[in-house]
Design a protein around this motif. Structure first.
Motif, short mmCIF file in Angstrom:
data_model
loop_
_atom_site.label_atom_id
_atom_site.label_comp_id
_atom_site.label_asym_id
_atom_site.label_seq_id
_atom_site.Cartn_x
_atom_site.Cartn_y
_atom_site.Cartn_z
N ARG A 234 0.83 -1.21 0.00
CA ARG A 234 0.00 0.00 0.00
C ARG A 234 0.87 1.26 0.00
N GLY A 266 -3.22 4.07 -3.91
CA GLY A 266 -4.67 3.95 -3.87
C GLY A 266 -5.31 4.51 -5.13
N GLY A 267 -4.83 5.68 -5.58
CA GLY A 267 -5.40 6.29 -6.78
C GLY A 267 -5.09 5.50 -8.03
N GLN A 270 -7.34 2.17 -7.89
CA GLN A 270 -8.77 2.28 -7.59
C GLN A 270 -9.58 2.46 -8.88
N ALA A 271 -10.86 2.59 -8.68
CA ALA A 271 -11.82 2.86 -9.79
C ALA A 271 -11.79 1.74 -10.83
N VAL A 275 -13.95 -4.35 -8.90
CA VAL A 275 -13.75 -4.33 -7.45
C VAL A 275 -15.03 -3.84 -6.79
N THR A 279 -15.13 -2.32 -0.67
CA THR A 279 -13.95 -3.15 -0.39
C THR A 279 -12.99 -2.37 0.50
N PRO A 281 -9.83 -0.60 2.10
CA PRO A 281 -8.66 -0.08 1.38
C PRO A 281 -7.50 -1.07 1.34
N VAL A 284 -8.06 -3.57 -1.63
CA VAL A 284 -8.32 -3.12 -3.00
C VAL A 284 -7.27 -3.66 -3.96
N VAL A 288 -7.77 -6.08 -7.24
CA VAL A 288 -7.39 -5.70 -8.60
C VAL A 288 -6.50 -6.78 -9.21
#
Length: 398
Positions: A234, A266-267, A270-271, A275, A279, A281, A284, A288
């Motif tokens: 992370r 995270g960015g 994400q999206a 997912v 979910t 953090p 995530v 993915v």
């Protein structure tokens, strides 16, 4: 007359010249050569040890007797199955002291107790959270240490050195200057806390550098002296190893690539539609990576975006130090099947001389094992330094 003595220990190789008149120094160097040979090659007879240390058998016999009297060497019980009288074998007393290794991360405290050769005797894990107040995290450290000592049958006075690996920027004096992954951790007096608890030598080091050291001594980088370790999960960190030694830099901040704005993991991950909303953090990235394994194109594109950023940072380091190897470590190493090939492709495109790429196999104990390795090598420097006075009886350094 001049003699040349070669002393090799893990992480150390020294060649020294001795004049014929300095007999006390010669005897000390012979003892250190014998100890180094026993530690590197394991138990041996006098004849075997004389060959390893490149010393006369008569000299080795005297040296071993001295080392036994000091408590550093012990004669082993004769092994069965040999015809006639078995040759006497000797070994280094690695059990004479203990080394404590700690990995203090955002989500766990891992404690490891090992002997003076770095053989792990017991491991204890204590869960924590990034949001815990400093006092609660230090209490978790204490619980992990106590449980590990109990589990290994070790008392606090048996610990000769403790090495703690912590996430964040650790300066050259072992102070936690900045930690973004753990709240209320920047400025923590970690070394003072451990010294008060254990009454022994305490070192505090960046977790990525300790993980890199573990890879060099026990992992996939044992065959190279120059490498880059990517400590990715992370958060992102790195360590550069040159000639077998992790680079600390002018103030201890070498490898802190995670503070760069580009590394918004995270960015980057994400999206991804596959997912599920809600979910956690921490889960995530794993979701993915799993979606990539299922053939999800959106997840694959997200991973490629992340890999390109990681490759840019890695290339900047690789073009500077020209490593032979890059090791993918940290939590994301469990998804090496997803990350290695695209990362290798990016490095081959960006690097003048693309290094080999391997995934770590040491798992979550990597930092704690590196802490043990660092402790063992620090003790060797303190206790078995050829430039210091005569070898003393078994005792922790003070």
């Amino acid at each position: 007359m001049e003699f040349t003595i070669k002393i090799r220990q893990e992480g150390l190789s020294v060649t020294l010249s001795v004049t014929g008149g300095d007999l006390q120094r010669l005897r000390r160097l012979n003892a250190l050569a014998a100890l180094a040979a026993l530690r590197a090659g394991g138990p041996a007879t006098l004849t075997q040890l004389a060959e390893r240390a490149d010393l006369a058998r008569a000299t080795i016999k005297v040296v071993i007797q001295d080392l036994m009297e000091l408590g550093w060497v012990v004669q082993m019980d004769p092994s069965g199955g040999e015809k006639g009288r078995p040759a006497r074998r000797y070994r280094f007393r690695a059990e004479a002291g203990r080394v404590l290794g700690l990995d203090i991360g955002a989500h766990k405290v891992l404690a490891v107790v090992a002997d003076l050769d770095g053989n792990v005797l017991h491991t204890t894990r204590e869960p924590v959270t990034p949001e815990q107040p400093r006092a609660e995290r230090l209490a978790a450290v204490d619980r992990a240490v106590d449980a590990c000592l109990t589990g290994s049958g070790t008392s606090a006075p048996d610990i000769w050195i403790a090495v703690a690996g912590s996430t964040g920027y650790i300066d050259l004096h072992g102070h936690v200057v900045l930690s973004r992954a753990i709240q209320d951790w920047s400025g923590v007096p970690l070394a003072d806390h451990l010294e008060q608890r254990l009454r022994c030598t305490v070192l505090v080091e960046n977790d990525s550098r300790l993980a890199a050291l573990a890879e060099c001594r026990r992992g996939v980088a044992r065959d190279t002296r120059n490498m880059i370790f990517l400590h990715v999960g992370r958060r992102a960190g790195a360590a550069v190893v040159l000639d077998g030694v992790p680079l600390r830099g002018g103030g201890g901040a070498a490898g802190e690539i995670g503070v760069h704005p580009l590394f918004n993991v995270g960015g980057l991950l994400q999206a991804v539609p596959s997912v599920e909303p809600g979910t956690p953090p921490d889960a995530v990235a794993g979701a993915v990576f799993e979606a990539v394994r299922r053939g999800d194109d959106e997840a694959r594109r997200a991973v490629l975006r992340y890999v390109k950023v990681l490759a840019l940072a890695t290339t900047a380091m690789a073009l500077t130090v020209d490593p032979d190897l890059v090791v993918l470590g940290g939590g994301f190493s469990r998804s090496a099947d997803v990350l290695l090939e695209p990362l290798r492709g990016e490095l081959e495109t960006m690097c003048l001389r693309a290094p080999e790429l391997r995934a770590s196999v040491l798992g979550e104990e990597c930092v704690a094992v590196g802490a043990v390795c660092h402790g063992v090598e620090h003790l060797s420097t303190m206790l078995f330094n050829p430039e210091v006075g005569p070898l003393t009886a078994v005792a922790p350094p003070r």
